[in-house]
Design a protein around this motif. Structure first.
Motif, mmCIF file in Angstrom:
data_model
loop_
_atom_site.group_PDB
_atom_site.id
_atom_site.type_symbol
_atom_site.label_atom_id
_atom_site.label_comp_id
_atom_site.label_asym_id
_atom_site.label_seq_id
_atom_site.Cartn_x
_atom_site.Cartn_y
_atom_site.Cartn_z
ATOM 1 N N THR A 91 62.941 46.590 -46.551
ATOM 2 C CA THR A 91 63.160 45.210 -46.115
ATOM 3 C C THR A 91 64.647 44.871 -46.097
ATOM 4 N N PHE A 150 65.386 41.928 -47.104
ATOM 5 C CA PHE A 150 65.391 40.930 -48.202
ATOM 6 C C PHE A 150 64.762 41.536 -49.453
ATOM 7 N N ASP A 208 70.002 45.206 -36.069
ATOM 8 C CA ASP A 208 69.295 44.725 -34.884
ATOM 9 C C ASP A 208 70.215 44.758 -33.674
ATOM 10 N N MET A 242 64.830 45.293 -33.935
ATOM 11 C CA MET A 242 65.410 46.105 -35.022
ATOM 12 C C MET A 242 65.611 47.543 -34.537
ATOM 13 N N SER A 253 52.474 43.203 -38.545
ATOM 14 C CA SER A 253 52.870 42.690 -37.234
ATOM 15 C C SER A 253 51.792 41.778 -36.671
ATOM 16 N N CYS A 267 58.956 46.315 -43.307
ATOM 17 C CA CYS A 267 58.914 44.863 -43.107
ATOM 18 C C CYS A 267 59.894 44.482 -41.991
ATOM 19 N N ARG A 285 61.653 42.046 -39.043
ATOM 20 C CA ARG A 285 62.149 40.674 -38.872
ATOM 21 C C ARG A 285 62.485 40.515 -37.399
ATOM 22 N N TYR A 286 63.095 39.371 -37.050
ATOM 23 C CA TYR A 286 63.495 39.120 -35.658
ATOM 24 C C TYR A 286 62.265 39.228 -34.759
ATOM 25 N N ASN A 294 57.932 34.831 -40.259
ATOM 26 C CA ASN A 294 59.306 35.179 -39.905
ATOM 27 C C ASN A 294 59.610 36.651 -40.147
ATOM 28 N N GLY A 295 58.783 37.287 -40.979
ATOM 29 C CA GLY A 295 59.021 38.690 -41.293
ATOM 30 C C GLY A 295 57.804 39.292 -41.958
ATOM 31 N N GLU A 323 57.509 40.646 -44.864
ATOM 32 C CA GLU A 323 57.501 40.698 -46.349
ATOM 33 C C GLU A 323 56.279 39.982 -46.946
#
Ligand SMILES: COc1cccc(COC(=O)c2cn[nH]c2)c1
Length: 236
Positions: free
Chosen positions: A7, A9, A56, A68, A91, A115, A117-118, A147-148, A150
């Motif tokens: 991740t 984060f 990304d 990504m 996803s 995990c 993002r974007y 948003n992600g 995680e």
């Protein structure tokens, strides 16, 4: 089982140490490791340092948002995924996560959660590891967008680890819970027998265990029909 979470984060998963999972980790039933994707973005494809540790880039073909980078994800997954490990990519475009899939994943020697993002991860990453012989699953928690990955990865981690033999104190409660038999759980009650003028159904105070079991199954069917008809077999 080992669970690896990749991740941008990593601090998000520090909660793993305090949750119920913490006990399982202490019991050595589950080992969890968190990996910062940016640690694999320190160098560009040409080998020169990338001080921004970019993960990304803009999407080929245009469109909003960022995608990504496959090369960064490739370095991370190469470093983490073990033979026999399952690569799980949360996803919105994935297959639906179910209790059956949780039970299936609970038998794996390793889960690696990628995990995203974007707007997501370059599609070649899933293709590459599938072609290399790994089990790769794009999995959705439901028809909504986060948003992600995680939050989804954490939910799946909890759903899977609680099914690992020896993890939960009361194995019987796992068997009886919602979805274990394909139906929703029956309603539960405890003392006091009357609360704000609401009584517990008499059958549950009767001591007739066979009738109680029958009543509970009927409640399961009634709830499933009204709340989740999609779970019923075609004849309903
Ligand atoms: C991998 O690509 C993406 C792109 C966008 C968001 C996410 C996070 O997952 C979800 O949003 C989700 C998971 N189940 N239901 C929703 C991943």
């Amino acid at each position: 089982m080992r669970i690896d979470l990749i991740t941008i984060f990593p601090e998000f998963f520090s909660v793993l140490d305090v949750s119920l999972l913490g006990k399982a980790r202490q019991a050595e039933l589950v080992q969890t490791r968190v990996h910062d994707l940016r640690d694999y973005a320190a160098f560009k494809a040409d080998g020169s340092p990338d001080v921004h540790r970019t993960v990304d880039d803009a999407p080929f073909g245009g469109g909003a948002g960022m995608v990504m980078k496959p090369d960064v994800w490739g370095k991370a997954i190469d470093d983490v995924l073990e033979p026999g490990g399952v690569l799980v990519i949360p996803s919105p475009a994935g297959t639906l996560f179910t209790q059956a899939l949780a039970a299936d994943l609970a038998t794996a020697p390793q889960l690696v959660f990628a995990c995203g993002r974007y707007e997501g991860i370059d599609a070649r990453v899933a293709e590459h590891y599938a072609a290399a012989g790994h089990r790769v699953l794009e999995v959705s928690l439901g028809d909504y967008v986060l948003n992600g990955g995680e939050v989804a990865a954490f939910a799946m981690t909890e759903a899977v680890t609680r099914l690992i033999p020896g993890f939960m104190g009361n194995a019987q409660s796992i068997v009886e819970e919602s979805h274990a038999d394909g139906l929703l759980e029956y309603p539960s009650y405890t003392r006091p027998a009357t609360w704000r003028g609401h009584d517990v159904p008499d059958i549950l105070l009767s001591g007739h265990h066979a009738r109680i079991e029958e009543w509970r199954h009927e409640q399961q069917l009634q709830r499933t029909r009204t709340r989740r008809p999609d779970l019923l077999p075609p004849e309903g």
